[in-house]
Design an enzyme around this catalytic site. Sequence first.
Site, PDB file in Angstrom:
ATOM      1  CB  SER A 173      41.163  42.243  32.566  1.00  0.00           C
ATOM      2  OG  SER A 173      39.944  41.886  33.156  1.00  0.00           O
ATOM      3  CE1 TYR A 217      43.018  45.463  37.010  1.00  0.00           C
ATOM      4  CE2 TYR A 217      40.758  44.732  36.618  1.00  0.00           C
ATOM      5  CZ  TYR A 217      42.113  44.539  36.490  1.00  0.00           C
ATOM      6  OH  TYR A 217      42.578  43.421  35.834  1.00  0.00           O
ATOM      7  CE  LYS A 229      45.143  45.350  33.780  1.00  0.00           C
ATOM      8  NZ  LYS A 229      46.596  45.284  33.639  1.00  0.00           N
TER       9      LYS A 229
HETATM   10  N1  UFG Z   1      32.394  35.832  44.697  1.00  0.00           N
HETATM   11  C1  UFG Z   1      31.605  35.510  45.771  1.00  0.00           C
HETATM   12  N2  UFG Z   1      32.137  35.676  47.019  1.00  0.00           N
HETATM   13  C2  UFG Z   1      33.405  36.105  47.226  1.00  0.00           C
HETATM   14  C3  UFG Z   1      34.218  36.399  46.091  1.00  0.00           C
HETATM   15  C4  UFG Z   1      33.669  36.269  44.837  1.00  0.00           C
HETATM   16  O1  UFG Z   1      30.447  35.143  45.629  1.00  0.00           O
HETATM   17  O2  UFG Z   1      33.827  36.234  48.380  1.00  0.00           O
HETATM   18  C5  UFG Z   1      31.848  35.673  43.339  1.00  0.00           C
HETATM   19  C6  UFG Z   1      31.732  36.985  42.591  1.00  0.00           C
HETATM   20  O3  UFG Z   1      30.512  37.606  42.878  1.00  0.00           O
HETATM   21  C7  UFG Z   1      31.850  36.511  41.164  1.00  0.00           C
HETATM   22  C8  UFG Z   1      32.744  35.278  41.236  1.00  0.00           C
HETATM   23  O4  UFG Z   1      32.720  34.870  42.593  1.00  0.00           O
HETATM   24  O5  UFG Z   1      30.607  36.103  40.707  1.00  0.00           O
HETATM   25  C9  UFG Z   1      34.158  35.570  40.823  1.00  0.00           C
HETATM   26  O6  UFG Z   1      34.610  36.681  41.561  1.00  0.00           O
HETATM   27  P1  UFG Z   1      36.133  37.121  41.559  1.00  0.00           P
HETATM   28  O7  UFG Z   1      36.239  38.314  42.454  1.00  0.00           O
HETATM   29  O8  UFG Z   1      37.009  35.961  41.836  1.00  0.00           O
HETATM   30  O9  UFG Z   1      36.400  37.518  40.056  1.00  0.00           O
HETATM   31  P2  UFG Z   1      35.718  38.641  39.156  1.00  0.00           P
HETATM   32  O10 UFG Z   1      35.163  37.922  37.974  1.00  0.00           O
HETATM   33  O11 UFG Z   1      34.832  39.515  39.894  1.00  0.00           O
HETATM   34  O12 UFG Z   1      36.975  39.514  38.812  1.00  0.00           O
HETATM   35  C10 UFG Z   1      37.891  39.092  37.861  1.00  0.00           C
HETATM   36  C11 UFG Z   1      39.256  39.680  38.165  1.00  0.00           C
HETATM   37  C12 UFG Z   1      39.224  41.171  38.007  1.00  0.00           C
HETATM   38  C13 UFG Z   1      38.623  41.567  36.690  1.00  0.00           C
HETATM   39  C14 UFG Z   1      37.286  40.915  36.493  1.00  0.00           C
HETATM   40  C15 UFG Z   1      36.744  41.192  35.129  1.00  0.00           C
HETATM   41  O13 UFG Z   1      39.649  39.352  39.469  1.00  0.00           O
HETATM   42  O14 UFG Z   1      40.563  41.605  38.053  1.00  0.00           O
HETATM   43  O15 UFG Z   1      37.417  39.523  36.629  1.00  0.00           O
HETATM   44  O16 UFG Z   1      35.451  40.759  34.996  1.00  0.00           O
HETATM   45  F1  UFG Z   1      38.431  42.905  36.620  1.00  0.00           F
END
Ligand code: UFG
Length: 340
Positions: A126, A152, A156
């Site tokens: 990741s 998590y 990785k």
């Molecule tokens: N977000 C919101 N509201 C929500 C969900 C997400 O505003 O209800 C925002 C988050 O703050 C972020 C973006 O949408 O800015 C993407 O969020 P995600 O949770 O979809 O994805 P992430 O980038 O946080 O996480 C992903 C993977 C993880 C990994 C991570 C590494 O899901 O497994 O990238 O950066 F660890």
Amino acid sequence: MSKYVLVTGGAGYIGSHTVVSLSENGYIPLILDNFENANRSVLNGLHKILGFEPILLEGDVCDNDFLKSIFLSYEIHGVIHFAAYKAVGESVKEPLKYYKNNLLGLINILNNMIEFRIKNLVFSSSCTVYGEPKGIKEMIEETPKNSPNSPYGWTKWMSEQIIEDVIKANPSLNIAVLRYFNPVGAHKSVFIGEFPIGKPNNLMPYITQTAIGKQEKLIVFGNDYPTIDGTCVRDYIHVIDLAEAHVKAISFLESKSGVLEAINIGTGKGLSVLEIINAFTIETGVQINWEFGPKRKGDVTEIFANANKAKTILGWEAKLSINDAINDAWNWEKKLAATK
Ligand code: UFG
């Protein structure tokens, strides 16, 4: 010769799409899954897409006797190792669960590969291994790894370290470490897609569930990040493109001996949360009920892939757009609602 590819976590979100891609490219996927975080209806979906039900080996990658029995029964050509826990928030609350499962699973895979002289491994990593980007937000693979923001993420990071050490001691292994950015979308047929358990953690399923009325309101985490519109920026990659990258990686490894390559799998383009919400509404005509809320702890501000290495060494690049991903994710959500 039958090209069996063991796909651990093959009934999961990315795993199931990869099973389709492998089958379409002449490989015989062997799905290893314990269904802890996968839905059994995936098997039916795969049957509908492929016209046959792929081989299922039900069990746990942490159960070494079980794993060994698979290596004894099949002449395995390569392994794609997805099976791991992936909920960032849960990993903060239950770190030992994550370290045990994610590291033991990998160690078992590597031990068996060495014992049975299986060369090719594609490992599911990741962009979390880059931590919070310092300066430039576009990651190249040589960007030094940084502290991830969750247990998590550390699993990785540590898995990548384990792989590096193991390949030094066992130079006949070939390993591609794929660093995914943000997988989204579903198979166009909508026979397979993502099954979030409980409230989704990720943005796209939260958007589609809000649009369908399953969630009341989407909370956008933070509005004063130093980005284009104050919301976080990510690189959203269609799960079909991501699946194809795994097939390209297996085929790349076939011709090699003793390689270890870490490869970003992303589109190379960053999009903010608000850009995704707007794109969803434009693409589907459906308004999302959303409001700003506090920042989510541990979120990185902005990160996206430099995907040149994937193009150069795998001959892979993302073909599908964010609009394709939105449409496919939305059609999948509607299908889930209709089949309830
Ligand atoms: N977000 C919101 N509201 C929500 C969900 C997400 O505003 O209800 C925002 C988050 O703050 C972020 C973006 O949408 O800015 C993407 O969020 P995600 O949770 O979809 O994805 P992430 O980038 O946080 O996480 C992903 C993977 C993880 C990994 C991570 C590494 O899901 O497994 O990238 O950066 F660890």
